[in-house]
Motif scaffolding. Structure first.
Motif, mmCIF file in Angstrom:
data_model
loop_
_atom_site.group_PDB
_atom_site.id
_atom_site.type_symbol
_atom_site.label_atom_id
_atom_site.label_comp_id
_atom_site.label_asym_id
_atom_site.label_seq_id
_atom_site.Cartn_x
_atom_site.Cartn_y
_atom_site.Cartn_z
ATOM 1 N N UNK B 147 0.809 -1.229 0.000
ATOM 2 C CA UNK B 147 0.000 0.000 0.000
ATOM 3 C C UNK B 147 0.839 1.274 0.000
ATOM 4 N N UNK B 148 2.122 1.179 0.291
ATOM 5 C CA UNK B 148 2.921 2.401 0.323
ATOM 6 C C UNK B 148 3.576 2.665 -1.028
ATOM 7 N N UNK B 150 4.006 3.157 -5.147
ATOM 8 C CA UNK B 150 3.278 3.780 -6.255
ATOM 9 C C UNK B 150 3.517 3.002 -7.543
ATOM 10 N N UNK B 316 15.496 -3.298 6.895
ATOM 11 C CA UNK B 316 14.087 -3.304 7.309
ATOM 12 C C UNK B 316 13.496 -4.705 7.303
ATOM 13 N N UNK B 474 -1.564 -13.509 13.001
ATOM 14 C CA UNK B 474 -1.931 -12.293 13.734
ATOM 15 C C UNK B 474 -2.300 -11.238 12.709
ATOM 16 N N UNK B 475 -3.131 -10.294 13.136
ATOM 17 C CA UNK B 475 -3.591 -9.269 12.189
ATOM 18 C C UNK B 475 -2.436 -8.570 11.485
ATOM 19 N N UNK B 476 -1.381 -8.272 12.246
ATOM 20 C CA UNK B 476 -0.272 -7.557 11.618
ATOM 21 C C UNK B 476 0.698 -8.513 10.952
ATOM 22 N N UNK B 480 -1.094 -8.003 3.362
ATOM 23 C CA UNK B 480 0.066 -7.273 2.851
ATOM 24 C C UNK B 480 1.140 -7.067 3.918
ATOM 25 N N UNK B 481 0.964 -7.700 5.050
ATOM 26 C CA UNK B 481 1.989 -7.639 6.084
ATOM 27 C C UNK B 481 2.586 -9.025 6.340
ATOM 28 N N UNK B 485 5.878 -6.159 5.718
ATOM 29 C CA UNK B 485 5.317 -5.139 4.843
ATOM 30 C C UNK B 485 6.288 -4.898 3.690
#
Lengths: 398, 527, 499
Positions: B147-148, B150, B316, B474-476, B480-481, B485
């Protein structure tokens, strides 16, 4: 392991059920037909007296100061107008005005009502009862019920009941004694004929059955299964949950839901009653804007159908029972709806169907065509939109 | 020894690795699967630990194996049969029980016996869940966008996601939002009141997680139970002929039939990266194998932190994978029996032995089992999901004898003081003694047992932390995670290196989707 | 009979903010307050001679733009600009002190971990961005999904999107990932020392019935951090009640009316439309709109009544998780309590916090509670968690003493002088929060700020935009999005949606 239930009449019905034709209905086994063909059972309903075990109906007792308020909130009818001893037929909807179920409400006394339904509704009633002073209990298993239908049904009851049923009006009920047993008798039914429903404690079931069978002997009383009942309810223009419409709480998609207007129940929607009731806003809107669908009756044109069969050298064939299948209905080459139940009417000698048609094709007299399968090929038989019910004898309400 | 004529190397012969291999081979690629052990299957295996008794050692039931994979890989021709598990039986502390069957009316009657309100709620709940499962299903086959970013592919992905969201009705959208975030207990308590029903239903929200039924976000996993139903392929949970090993063997057989090579006893030490591209692998025995692409079906921790050098990856990603939660929380106890256990609640019946038996008398019972685990102990009174494979597939045990497979939660990977033989024994005993409360004869017919702790899962299958989903759901750690991410699309920062295991979207269970997605991406990238 | 444009039920800070903005627009407003004083939760009360206390909240600030718009400074509101330290108590008295000066704080952290000390300033930097996100999210009215929002709501949401995007892709993802995390996971991304982690994570639990291992406490941590503007409370000169007094002053000056001792019993509804209220003394007051600043459960189930509302809606309202678990112990001492100035917490480890929460899960009182202690001269205020509103055994008529004892025993380990210094005491149990302050189930937040009850799910799915199924009835309490904390966002937002 849990088993499905037998009704309290099982001892009698199982002894009589020759073809072992059992059907599942709301967790019970009931007789589909007592004989190998259902003709005699059908004609018992239309010509003499039919005794039908309808125990599997869901039954709820609603008691308390707010009983009427609760039912007025849940159903589309104005329950406050009901007098004691009266029975209402009604639909109930979700808040989008789509039908959840339909059934009867009987006012047993000022603060006691009995509601019948096709599907379980206890949870829905309880969800609606928050804040009301009311007690709801399910009595489906403890109350047995028999439907006595047909032109002779009154005569049978007159012979066997302690109090006279002569004065019992259409959609009214009375307390009575039958075969020495306390019962409630309502002048209701699902056949469109003269008929009664008899409500009793499950433990008294066999006594009532025996008393009725004995008293009815001279009037041609016949135990009737639900297949014959299904044919007569189509003639009477009465629809059935899960066959002719899908409950809003069961539907997968919006298009599967129906409003009471779409099922022709305009007369049951009391938009003039005061205050909130479930679905009110949506129903007001639909009333104003008009419905995009309607359930109507259609009559298949016999001559037209005969011609389709004649093309392949066959005489017309009609099903022996009501057909619960979706059959497309066309105008020109465009599908404008579908029939949900079709049946041959032995009395009217007509092939009839309950059909759901889009606006404007639901107007009376519209010519349509219904899909039938002639020797493995799909054909379209000419048909016409007609008024419901298909059959209504003068003695039904008299 | 060096070989270099492969199109793709697949690290790990678990079901996802095998699925990836079969799809690549099917597309005409020259493929080799490298499996550390002497058998294929990974955590999807059946072994005869006690002569004559076949144990489904780790995973034991199947619901989500994608029907298109079954069709594409012609798995039925390779022996795959998924047999129904028709019931769930939960014994209660008062000697009664509550059960559910695949027949609606019968189940309704059974629940009605305990609570008329629950009987209706059960139907309505089932319908809502099925509708939500239908609503969310498309997500499982959308490749997660970043989502980050482009980048056009990510924008397209977001657009698809947006289209998906706007295709939902208000009820569906809120329903999904709620189920993603609620605790299983909170959600179920809105519907039901019978403790054993609540316990049993809530258990399916915590399987494989290090969370209790009262932990927010556990409701989502409940949905998985309704996914199988709406595919129309099979209903809810099933048991594979021959145990889950039967699934792995069928996929392996299919892969071989399409021309894939499968090498056993071949432990990959490192992925060889040249010029930012994965070009092959080095084996522990010193062999090097070269190929145009490398697909790892190992878990993200192994895939990113063990198999490749840190210098090839952005900080990261390394940080994210280090923090990726893979705490194992469950174990298995497999038991060989001379006769079936007799449950106090139903002493003379064995129809229910064909389905699952759930030791889950209440939500609090399971929550307390979780409490034990979160403070570093195995549950003294665990949640147990029990099946008798020999009752479903008679070939699993010698005639007249039985095998019993117990999935047990909670047993923390990070147990206080570490796992040892004494703790393993005590853990096994806790399962026997818990079962004994409901089936007092359990000790008598026990011929032998195998106890598997999360540490054993890690040792045997190589899954970090022994987490059965390669990383907690887990949700996170979803969509897309998953697993990190910006790197959720099976591709990795190293060209030609793909993540093809359960640690990728859409996650764990015997689903096969990660293997299929990764293979399809690799093909798209032109290997 | 007098008629009003709008009646506001409850003179808490949100009710007063809404009233002030409406009055400012020239509307005729009436605020009705059940108690004999305004303020709701934002009150400073006297429990005895020299025993004046901020009853429920040790600090808090309204959003700066609200203070400015309503000119609250002119009504006597002075927000303390000095941020006192946040102190996590340690058994060896070598407490972990998060000074407002980041360098000093890092120095203290260093005793526990060099790495964590080095991470402190980057963490503060990140949390500042988080605060911007939380505030801009709270300023946006959450529209009804997916298609039901109008242009102004869409604009607000778009603005939120832009604001979030402007934090940078990496920060944005970090915040999004942080929302569903547990407080434990959230702090674990930054720190390694359990002591440091627990001190920061305790913010995620403060006021909520969730543990450090509960998903969503990542968000509540961010939420509380944003509301406090940091870790420690910023107190209000003269007590937090000054906020309410200033707001009431503003309302009156702008022509609004406030009536205390005026308990609303029912919202008058005719044909699914609100047209006024009935007070418990039977008085009926009519108005064009009614805004309830009371919690949604009380508003819908008591003031409106379930029979006026759709069944599914009622079910959703019944399902709102309130679950208060906060008790307060206020002490008047002779001044020798020995507790340092600042926000002092007993939160020694992550597992300690989680264990304290376990008690709430099983409807009990924590034997080893999470405490937050603040002092103001001779007065000591203890925020106690967890004390479940619904107790498995015993009831709150008697269990208040137990809370006090546990709090005293816990603090005695750190401050032996406290017990002998006590002159007077006042315990507020979760039941007191309900009966005295009108908080259903003693929930300070008018509904737990859990993942399934926040943003567009607050208070219930489909009704996050302050509207209700009853025409002309609106919500503006903490139970709606924007609520939770003393920011006044919910009261501000409702004015934007009012017809």
């Amino acid at each position: 392991m849990q088993q499905l239930r037998n009704t309290p009449f099982h001892e009698r019905t199982s002894a009589l059920c020759q073809p072992q034709n059992w059907r599942k209905w709301a967790g019970y086994y009931v007789v589909g037909s007592y004989e190998h063909t259902i003709d005699r059972e059908y004609w018992a309903i239309r010509n003499s007296a039919a005794l039908i075990d309808v125990t599997p109906l869901m039954k709820y007792m609603i008691k308390g100061k707010d009983a009427a308020n609760l039912l007025d909130r849940v159903t589309t009818r104005n329950i406050h107008k009901m007098s004691v001893g009266q029975v209402y037929y009604t639909a109930w909807c979700d808040d989008e005005g789509k039908m959840i179920d339909d059934g009867t409400v009987a006012r047993l006394d000022e603060t006691t009502f009995r509601l019948t339904s096709a599907e379980p509704n206890l949870r829905w009633l309880m969800m609606n009862a928050v804040g009301f002073d009311v007690h709801i209990s399910e009595v489906s298993d403890s109350v047995a019920s028999l439907s006595l239908q047909g032109p002779n049904s009154r005569s049978v009851l007159k012979r066997v009941c302690e109090s006279d049923v002569e004065g019992l009006k259409y959609f009214r009920l009375m307390k009575n004694k039958l075969g020495g047993v306390e019962v409630t008798i309502s002048r209701t039914g699902y056949t469109g004929d003269l008929g009664y429903e008899i409500w009793m404690e499950a433990k008294d079931a066999l006594k009532v059955w025996d008393a009725l069978m004995e008293a009815g002997q001279d009037y041609g009383i016949t135990p009737v299964g639900i297949l014959a009942l299904d044919m007569t309810r189509v003639e009477a223009g009465l629809f059935m949950l899960d066959v002719d419409y899908t409950s809003a709480s069961h539907a997968w998609i919006e298009a599967q839901k129906s409003s009471p207007f779409e099922l022709g129940l305009d007369w049951t929607v009391a938009l003039d009653k005061p205050g909130y009731f479930v679905g009110r806003k949506a129903l007001e809107k639909e009333k104003k804007e008009g419905s995009s669908w309607k359930m109507v009756g259609i009559e298949i044109d016999w001559v037209g159908m005969e011609a389709l069969y004649a093309e392949v050298g066959l005489p017309p064939q009609v099903p022996g029972t009501a057909v619960r299948a979706s059959m497309p209905i066309m105008v020109g080459n465009v599908q404008v709806g579908y029939a949900s139940t079709a049946s041959w009417s032995p009395l009217l000698k007509k092939y009839i169907a309950l059909a759901h048609l889009e606006k404007p094709y639901y107007e009376l007299g519209t010519d349509v065509r219904m899909e039938i399968t002639v020797e493995h090929h799909r054909k379209h038989a000419p048909a016409k939109v007609v008024k419901l019910p298909f059959y209504e004898p003068e003695w039904k309400k008299k | 020894m060096t070989t270099n004529n492969y199109d793709a190397i697949i690290i790990g012969g678990g079901h996802n690795g095998l699925v990836a291999a079969a799809y690549l081979a099917r597309a005409g690629k020259k493929v080799v699967v490298l499996e550390r052990r002497d058998m294929v299957g990974g955590a999807t295996i059946t072994e005869e630990i006690i002569p004559g008794f076949k144990f489904t050692e780790f995973s034991y039931v199947v619901s989500l194996l994608r029907p298109e994979i079954i069709r594409d890989l012609k798995l039925p021709q390779h022996g795959l049969k998924i047999l129904p598990l028709p019931s769930t039986f939960t014994p209660m502390d008062n000697g009664d029980y509550i059960a559910g069957w695949d027949d609606h009316d019968t189940t309704r009657r059974e629940i009605y016996r305990h609570s008329p309100k629950d009987a209706e709620a059960y139907d309505e709940y089932g319908r809502r869940m099925a509708r939500l499962a239908k609503a969310i299903k498309p997500i499982l086959s959308i490749l997660p966008p970043d989502p980050t970013s482009l980048h056009p592919k990510d924008l397209m992905g977001l657009l698809k996601l947006g289209q998906f969201a706007s295709s939902l009705t208000e009820k569906e959208l809120y329903g999904l939002a709620k189920i993603m975030t609620q605790s299983a207990a909170d959600m179920l308590e809105e519907w039901f009141e019978t403790p054993a029903l609540l316990g049993t239903k809530s258990a399916s929200g915590i399987i494989g997680t290090f969370l209790g039924p009262r932990s927010p976000s556990t409701a989502y996993v409940l949905l998985h139970h309704y996914m199988g139903e709406i595919d129309g392929a099979f209903r809810a949970w099933g048991f594979a002929k021959g145990g889950t090993g039967g699934i792995a063997e069928a996929i392996a057989s299919s892969a071989r039939a399409f021309g894939s090579e499968i090498r056993l006893n071949a432990t990959v030490k490192q992925v060889i990266v040249k010029g930012g591209r994965a070009v092959g692998v080095a084996l522990e025995n010193g062999d090097e194998i070269y190929a145009k692409a490398v697909l790892s079906s190992a878990d993200p921790f192994v895939t990113f932190l063990k198999l490749v050098e840190a210098k090839h990856l952005p900080d990261d990603l390394i940080h994210s994978i280090q923090k990726f939660r893979t705490r194992g929380s469950s174990g298995k106890v497999n038991i060989a029996l001379s006769e079936l256990p007799r449950f106090t609640a139903l002493p003379d019946q064995n129809v229910l032995h064909r389905g699952a038996v759930s030791i889950s008398p209440s939500i609090d019972y399971i929550e307390r089992a979780y409490d034990d685990a979160k403070y570093g102990r195995f549950a003294k009174e665990p949640y147990i999901d029990m099946i008798f494979p020999s009752m479903i597939d008679p070939d699993m045990a010698p005639p007249g004898k039985h095998v019993m497979s117990c999935f047990v939660q909670y047993a923390p990977y990070d147990i206080e003081g570490g796992w040892d033989d004494a703790k393993r024994e005590a853990f096994g005993e806790s399962v026997i003694s818990t079962t004994e409360r409901y089936a007092p004869n359990i000790r008598r017919p026990t011929l032998g047992k195998q106890v598997i702790t999360p540490a054993d899962i890690e040792n045997i299958t190589g899954i970090t932390g022994g987490n059965i989903f390669h990383g907690e759901l887990l949700l996170h750690q979803l969509f897309f995670m998953r697993p990190a991410t910006q790197w959720a699309g099976f591709r990795t920062p190293i060209n030609g290196y793909y993540l093809a295991g359960s640690g990728a979207h859409p996650g764990g269970g015997i689903m096969g989707s990660p293997g299929k997605f990764a293979a399809e991406l690799a093909l798209k990238d032109g290997i | 009979m007098k008629t009003y444009d709008t009646i506001i039920i409850g003179a808490g800070h949100n009710g007063l903010v809404a009233a002030a903005y409406l009055a400012k627009k020239g509307k005729k407003v009436l605020v009705l307050e059940r108690r004999d004083m305004v303020g709701g939760q934002v009150v400073t009360e006297s429990f005895g001679e020299n025993f004046k206390v901020d009853s429920l909240h040790a600090g808090g600030t309204l959003r700066p733009d609200i203070i400015k718009h309503l000119n609250l400074a002119s009504h006597g509101l002075v927000v303390d600009t000095v941020r006192k330290p946040f102190i996590s108590l340690q058994a060896d008295s070598k407490h972990l002190v998060f000074d407002a000066d980041p360098a000093k704080a890092a120095e203290s952290i260093k005793r526990f971990s060099e790495k964590d000390a080095a991470n402190w300033i980057p963490f503060l930097d990140f949390m500042n961005k988080v605060s911007r996100f939380v505030h801009s999210a709270n300023a946006a009215i959450m529209p009804r999904l997916p298609k039901g929002f109008n242009a102004s709501e869409g604009m607000a949401l778009a603005k939120l999107g832009i604001n979030v995007r402007m934090l940078g892709g990496k920060n944005m993802m970090r915040i999004i990932r942080g929302i569903p995390m547990t407080a434990d996971e959230f702090v674990d991304e930054w720190f390694e020392s359990d002591i440091v982690k627990a001190a920061v994570a305790s913010l995620g639990l403060h006021g909520f019935t969730l543990g450090a291992f509960g998903a969503g406490t990542g968000y509540t941590l961010m939420h509380n951090w944003a509301n406090r503007g940091g870790m420690s409370h910023v107190s209000v000169q003269g007590g937090i009640g000054k906020i309410s007094e200033a707001l009431a002053g503003a309302v009156r000056l702008l022509g609004g009316e406030i009536r205390t001792n005026a308990e609303v019993k029912k919202v008058v509804i005719k044909d699914m439309r609100a047209s006024g209220v009935v007070l418990s003394n039977g008085e009926e007051i009519s108005s064009g709109n009614v805004i309830s600043a009371a919690d949604p459960k009380h508003t819908f189930l008591s003031l409106v009544g379930a029979m006026e509302l759709p069944p599914e809606f009622v079910w959703n309202v019944q399902s709102i998780k309130m679950r208060g678990s906060v008790a307060k112990v206020h002490l008047l001492t002779d001044g020798k309590h020995g507790i340092p100035d600042g926000t002092v917490v007993v939160a020694p480890s992550i597992k300690y916090l989680e264990k304290a929460y376990d008690a709430a899960k099983y409807h009990q009182i924590s034997e080893k509670p999470y405490l937050e202690v603040t002092t103001s001269g001779n007065v000591v205020s203890i925020h106690f968690q967890f004390a479940a509103y619904k107790l498995k055994s015993g009831d709150w008529k008697t269990e208040g003493a137990k809370v006090e004892k546990i709090a005293m025993d816990t603090l005695a380990e750190y401050f032996p002088d406290l017990k002998p210094s006590i002159v007077n005491r006042k315990v507020l149990t979760p039941l007191d929060l309900e009966t005295t302050y009108g908080l259903t189930e003693g929930d300070l937040n008018h509904g737990q700020l859990m993942l399934d009850q926040f943003m567009f799910m607050r208070p219930i799915p489909g009704w996050s935009n302050h509207r209700t199924p009853i025409d002309n009835l609106y919500l503006c309490g903490s139970g709606v999005h924007g609520g939770g904390g003393v920011s006044g966002a919910s009261g501000r937002n409702v004015v934007k949606v009012l017809k």
